[in-house]
Design a protein around this motif. Structure first.
Motif, short mmCIF file in Angstrom:
data_model
loop_
_atom_site.label_atom_id
_atom_site.label_comp_id
_atom_site.label_asym_id
_atom_site.label_seq_id
_atom_site.Cartn_x
_atom_site.Cartn_y
_atom_site.Cartn_z
N PRO A 40 -39.17 7.92 -32.73
CA PRO A 40 -37.90 7.19 -32.81
C PRO A 40 -37.63 6.54 -31.46
O PRO A 40 -37.84 7.16 -30.43
CB PRO A 40 -36.86 8.30 -33.09
N CYS A 41 -37.21 5.30 -31.43
CA CYS A 41 -36.94 4.65 -30.14
C CYS A 41 -35.82 3.61 -30.31
O CYS A 41 -35.52 3.18 -31.42
CB CYS A 41 -38.19 4.00 -29.56
N HIS A 42 -35.22 3.27 -29.18
CA HIS A 42 -34.14 2.28 -29.22
C HIS A 42 -34.67 0.87 -29.47
O HIS A 42 -34.03 0.06 -30.12
CB HIS A 42 -33.36 2.30 -27.90
N GLN A 43 -35.78 0.59 -28.85
CA GLN A 43 -36.36 -0.75 -28.98
C GLN A 43 -37.86 -0.66 -28.77
O GLN A 43 -38.36 0.34 -28.28
CB GLN A 43 -35.72 -1.70 -27.98
N LEU A 44 -38.54 -1.72 -29.17
CA LEU A 44 -40.00 -1.74 -28.99
C LEU A 44 -40.29 -2.27 -27.59
O LEU A 44 -39.96 -3.40 -27.28
CB LEU A 44 -40.64 -2.64 -30.05
N THR A 45 -40.88 -1.42 -26.78
CA THR A 45 -41.16 -1.81 -25.40
C THR A 45 -42.66 -2.01 -25.21
O THR A 45 -43.47 -1.46 -25.96
CB THR A 45 -40.66 -0.72 -24.43
N PRO A 46 -43.06 -2.78 -24.20
CA PRO A 46 -44.48 -3.07 -24.01
C PRO A 46 -45.35 -1.83 -23.87
O PRO A 46 -46.52 -1.84 -24.24
CB PRO A 46 -44.50 -3.91 -22.73
N ASP A 47 -44.77 -0.75 -23.32
CA ASP A 47 -45.61 0.43 -23.12
C ASP A 47 -46.01 1.09 -24.44
O ASP A 47 -46.88 1.96 -24.46
CB ASP A 47 -44.95 1.44 -22.17
N LEU A 48 -45.38 0.66 -25.55
CA LEU A 48 -45.81 1.19 -26.86
C LEU A 48 -47.07 0.49 -27.37
O LEU A 48 -47.67 0.92 -28.36
CB LEU A 48 -44.69 1.02 -27.89
N ALA A 49 -47.46 -0.59 -26.67
CA ALA A 49 -48.64 -1.34 -27.12
C ALA A 49 -49.88 -0.47 -27.10
O ALA A 49 -50.71 -0.51 -28.03
CB ALA A 49 -48.85 -2.58 -26.25
N GLU A 50 -50.02 0.34 -26.05
CA GLU A 50 -51.22 1.18 -25.98
C GLU A 50 -51.18 2.25 -27.07
O GLU A 50 -52.20 2.52 -27.73
CB GLU A 50 -51.34 1.83 -24.61
N THR A 51 -50.00 2.84 -27.28
CA THR A 51 -49.86 3.84 -28.33
C THR A 51 -50.24 3.22 -29.68
O THR A 51 -50.95 3.83 -30.48
CB THR A 51 -48.39 4.35 -28.38
N ALA A 52 -49.77 2.00 -29.91
CA ALA A 52 -50.09 1.32 -31.17
C ALA A 52 -51.59 1.05 -31.28
O ALA A 52 -52.17 1.10 -32.38
CB ALA A 52 -49.31 0.02 -31.27
N SER A 53 -52.21 0.79 -30.14
CA SER A 53 -53.65 0.45 -30.19
C SER A 53 -54.51 1.64 -30.59
O SER A 53 -55.65 1.47 -31.00
CB SER A 53 -54.10 -0.09 -28.83
N PHE A 54 -53.97 2.85 -30.44
CA PHE A 54 -54.73 4.04 -30.84
C PHE A 54 -54.68 4.26 -32.35
O PHE A 54 -55.44 5.06 -32.89
CB PHE A 54 -54.18 5.29 -30.15
N ALA A 55 -53.72 3.62 -33.03
CA ALA A 55 -53.51 3.87 -34.46
C ALA A 55 -54.32 2.90 -35.31
O ALA A 55 -54.66 1.79 -34.88
CB ALA A 55 -52.03 3.75 -34.79
N GLU A 56 -54.58 3.33 -36.54
CA GLU A 56 -55.22 2.44 -37.51
C GLU A 56 -54.16 1.75 -38.36
O GLU A 56 -54.39 0.70 -38.94
CB GLU A 56 -56.16 3.25 -38.42
N LEU A 95 -45.55 -6.96 -30.38
CA LEU A 95 -46.13 -5.68 -29.94
C LEU A 95 -47.59 -5.59 -30.38
O LEU A 95 -48.46 -5.17 -29.62
CB LEU A 95 -45.32 -4.50 -30.50
N LEU A 96 -47.86 -6.03 -31.61
CA LEU A 96 -49.24 -6.01 -32.11
C LEU A 96 -50.12 -6.95 -31.28
O LEU A 96 -51.27 -6.64 -30.96
CB LEU A 96 -49.29 -6.43 -33.57
N ALA A 97 -49.55 -8.10 -30.93
CA ALA A 97 -50.32 -9.06 -30.13
C ALA A 97 -50.66 -8.46 -28.77
O ALA A 97 -51.78 -8.63 -28.27
CB ALA A 97 -49.51 -10.34 -29.95
N PHE A 103 -55.50 -4.17 -25.22
CA PHE A 103 -56.34 -3.01 -25.52
C PHE A 103 -57.39 -3.30 -26.59
O PHE A 103 -58.11 -2.40 -27.01
CB PHE A 103 -55.45 -1.82 -25.91
N GLY A 104 -57.44 -4.53 -27.04
CA GLY A 104 -58.51 -4.96 -27.93
C GLY A 104 -58.44 -4.43 -29.35
O GLY A 104 -59.41 -4.50 -30.09
N VAL A 105 -57.29 -3.90 -29.75
CA VAL A 105 -57.16 -3.36 -31.10
C VAL A 105 -55.87 -3.85 -31.73
O VAL A 105 -54.80 -3.76 -31.13
CB VAL A 105 -57.13 -1.81 -31.08
N CYS A 106 -55.97 -4.38 -32.93
CA CYS A 106 -54.76 -4.78 -33.65
C CYS A 106 -54.71 -4.03 -34.98
O CYS A 106 -55.38 -4.40 -35.93
CB CYS A 106 -54.76 -6.28 -33.89
N PRO A 107 -53.95 -2.95 -35.04
CA PRO A 107 -53.93 -2.16 -36.27
C PRO A 107 -53.23 -2.91 -37.40
O PRO A 107 -52.45 -3.85 -37.17
CB PRO A 107 -53.13 -0.92 -35.88
#
Lengths: 160, 481
Positions: A40-56, A95-97, A103-107
């Motif tokens: 849960p977060c207040h807003q989507l911040t750039p530091d979530l990009a790496e977390t997103a890159s780990f997901a499928e 965020l996906l971009a 990180f070279g991954v776009c889930p």
């Protein structure tokens, strides 16, 4: 590392705007699967990009201002690169971009939203939005199950 | 007969800052900038609506002032509550609070430098505004963008590990902290130190390598004599958690030293201006407006004799060589911010390897023993004061907050005027002019939500007024968030 990331975002002190936050908190409490990471977060911040890159698979949950109050939607989100303007909060597409470019991954990603009715100060969702929350959670759960089934051909992952 | 007409420019919104504000530039009859004002148009009123609440709620309530630096509000508020309890908190709780505060400085400075300022530094002040963001940085120097994200994540994850969540954690409580540090979390945080140190060092090297490109900005970005204020340790060392207030003048000479933060009303006055919700604090011994001073990274490094960690001390010595006097250019806030990141990472390692850090004794329990308490710490943007008065039942009766961005209010106004005089000519704004006026404000990294304690969306505008008071031009950028 979890294969599925659920990001519910919004301001929990601004009534319906807190939908994403509130749903994510409920999913977090109910989630027992190591395959699913709920934030849960207040807003989507750039530091979530790496977390997103780990997901499928990334599932965004947000309250929308567009549509008829209570309208429930699920739409696939695609990376939106190129010029954009922001400071430190992002749209799901951006965020996906960022995940793709840094990180070279776009889930694969979906945005689940309910159109809000009240955005005044307050911690309670409006009745109109609140009534649709169980259905939204069901849709999220189904999407996760479908993804896991398609990916592995077996197993159920319950998050709520 | 031709009538001389002076004009004004309004910049609204000011972009890439925390919160919303507006700038008006007033031109004289010759078309030269005569006056400039940075208006903060948000209002919240935390001081008022906390009246009547139990004092024990204050840290959690005050953390809501800001989503960027809630930890500083937690710390200052908890310290004010410690004073109400009249307790000395356990040594491990003291160290854990320091770790929490340092982590927040890392993440906040990383946000300011990499997300907000780096586009100006990497792409130049005349860059297309559509590209002046993290994607622009990503395109030109992807490793810088990646480092910014990793470093901010490092700070955020420490906060999350200690406080349970990244934003608005309520782990710091009156009397200490609510939970001890686990071995697992300590080791996880320590494992991130080498990468964070590497990022801090290479970013500093990069910044110093491009500083030459900004000679004009260095001499015109808030380069004027003011005093500087910050808290320092007894040995004059840099600290974010506690110490005495030190004030130095523009020559770098100590004007006041070892002032007790609890006595702040004796040396800080607060002027209210009709055109802004942001108060204008000043050093009362010098009067208003002569008592202008700056706080934050630049001020902290100007008042500190040393950092107390090896790598940051080397950088501080180099920083002090920039000028024989105090370092006056607000452009160097960026430089100071990077040195502070380095210090914070080194200091985190020192604290986390302290043999007592896993102690379970982390909270002193007491009821209210004093009816008045002041808490002070160094927030990322500067010195932060929380001052509470309670009644016999422990209910809040009066609150005063002096926020870092407020301390810098007068200096920001003067900096905007200086930049506008240097770069704005005629009655129309070019994007380069606009960006420089905004960029000088960004050097201070103001947090308007904090400083006005604000709610709602009020983007910033630049407006241009003539001598007759008529608006002749307006630049209103869309809210870029």
């Amino acid at each position: 590392m979890a294969r599925i990331l659920v990001l519910g975002y919004g301001n929990p002190l601004r009534a319906d705007d807190g939908l994403g936050w509130q749903v994510a908190v409920q999913l977090f409490r109910a989630n027992a699967s190591p395959d699913v990471h709920v934030i849960p977060c207040h807003q989507l911040t750039p530091d979530l990009a790496e977390t997103a890159s780990f997901a499928e698979l990334v599932l965004f949950i947000d309250c929308s201002r567009k549509g008829i109050p209570g309208e429930l939607r699920c739409e696939e989100i695609f990376s939106q690169s190129g010029p954009t303007s922001f400071t430190h909060d992002l749209s799901p597409a951006v965020l996906l971009a960022l995940a793709a470019e840094l990180f070279g991954v776009c889930p694969k990603a979906y945005l689940f939203s309910i159109c809000g009715e009240k955005f005044e100060t307050g911690e309670e969702l409006s009745e109109t939005v609140s009534n649709r929350v169980p259905e939204l959670k069901m849709m999220v759960r189904r999407r996760i199950e479908e993804f896991v089934s398609a990916a592995s051909g077996s197993g159920r992952v319950m998050v709520c | 007969m031709e009538t001389a007409v002076s004009k004004s420019i309004v910049i609204d919104p000011v972009t890439r800052i925390e919160g919303h504000g507006k700038i008006t530039l007033h031109l004289n009859a010759d078309g030269r900038v005569e006056d400039a004002r940075f208006h903060v148009t948000q209002f919240r009123g935390f001081e008022k609506f906390s009246e009547g609440r139990p004092f024990s709620e204050m840290p959690a309530l005050m953390a809501r002032i800001c989503g960027i630096c809630p930890v500083s509000h937690l710390i200052a508020s908890a310290k004010a509550c410690d004073a109400l309890l009249a307790v000395r908190i356990p040594p491990t709780a003291d160290k854990l609070r320091r770790i929490f505060g340092l982590a927040q400085v890392v993440q906040s400075h990383a946000l300011s430098f990499f997300y907000l300022a780096a586009p100006d530094l990497l792409l130049g002040m005349d860059a297309d505004s559509a590209k002046a963001n993290l994607f622009g940085v990503l395109e030109k120097k992807p490793e810088l963008a990646r480092d910014g994200i990793r470093l901010r994540q490092f700070g955020q994850q420490i906060i999350e590990r200690l406080g349970g969540k990244r934003i608005h954690p309520a782990w710091i409580v009156p009397g200490g902290v609510s939970e001890p540090l686990s071995e697992l979390n300590r080791d996880a945080i320590l494992s991130g130190i080498p990468e964070a140190l590497g990022i801090a060092e290479r970013t500093l090297d990069w910044f110093k390598s491009v500083m030459e490109n900004f000679r004009e900005e260095i001499v015109s970005f808030g380069t004027f004599p003011t005093m500087f204020m910050g808290i320092v340790k007894k040995n004059g060392g840099l600290t974010f958690y506690d110490g005495g207030i030190r004030i130095v003048n523009s020559a770098g000479e100590v004007v006041a030293n070892g002032l007790d933060p609890a006595d702040y009303p004796e040396y800080i006055g607060e002027k209210v201006e009709s055109w802004t919700y942001l108060k204008s604090p000043y050093y009362s011994q010098a009067g208003y407006p002569q008592g202008i001073y700056r706080v934050g990274p630049l001020a902290r490094l100007n008042v500190a004799d040393r950092c107390g960690t090896p790598r940051a001390d080397q950088e501080l010595a180099e920083f002090h060589e920039l000028q024989r006097t105090a370092v006056l250019s607000s452009f160097h806030y960026h430089h100071a911010r990077l040195i502070e990141i380095l210090y914070c990472v080194e200091r985190l390692e020192q604290l986390l390897t302290d043999p007592e850090i896993l102690s379970k004794q982390v909270r002193a329990i007491a009821g209210p023993n004093s009816l008045e308490g002041v808490g002070c710490c160094e927030a990322p943007r500067g010195t932060l004061f929380h001052h509470y008065k309670i009644d016999e039942q422990g209910l809040i009766r009066w609150v005063n907050l002096i926020i870092a961005t407020g301390h810098n209010n007068m200096a920001m106004n003067r900096a905007v005027l200086q930049v506008a005089k240097h770069f704005v000519h005629g009655d129309r704004l070019t994007p380069g002019m606009l960006n420089r006026v905004e960029a000088v404000i960004r050097t201070y990294d103001p947090c308007l939500s904090c400083s006005t304690h604000a709610v709602g969306e009020m983007p910033l505008v630049i407006q241009l007024f003539n001598a007759a008071g008529d608006m002749v031009d307006e630049l209103r950028r869309p809210d870029r968030r």
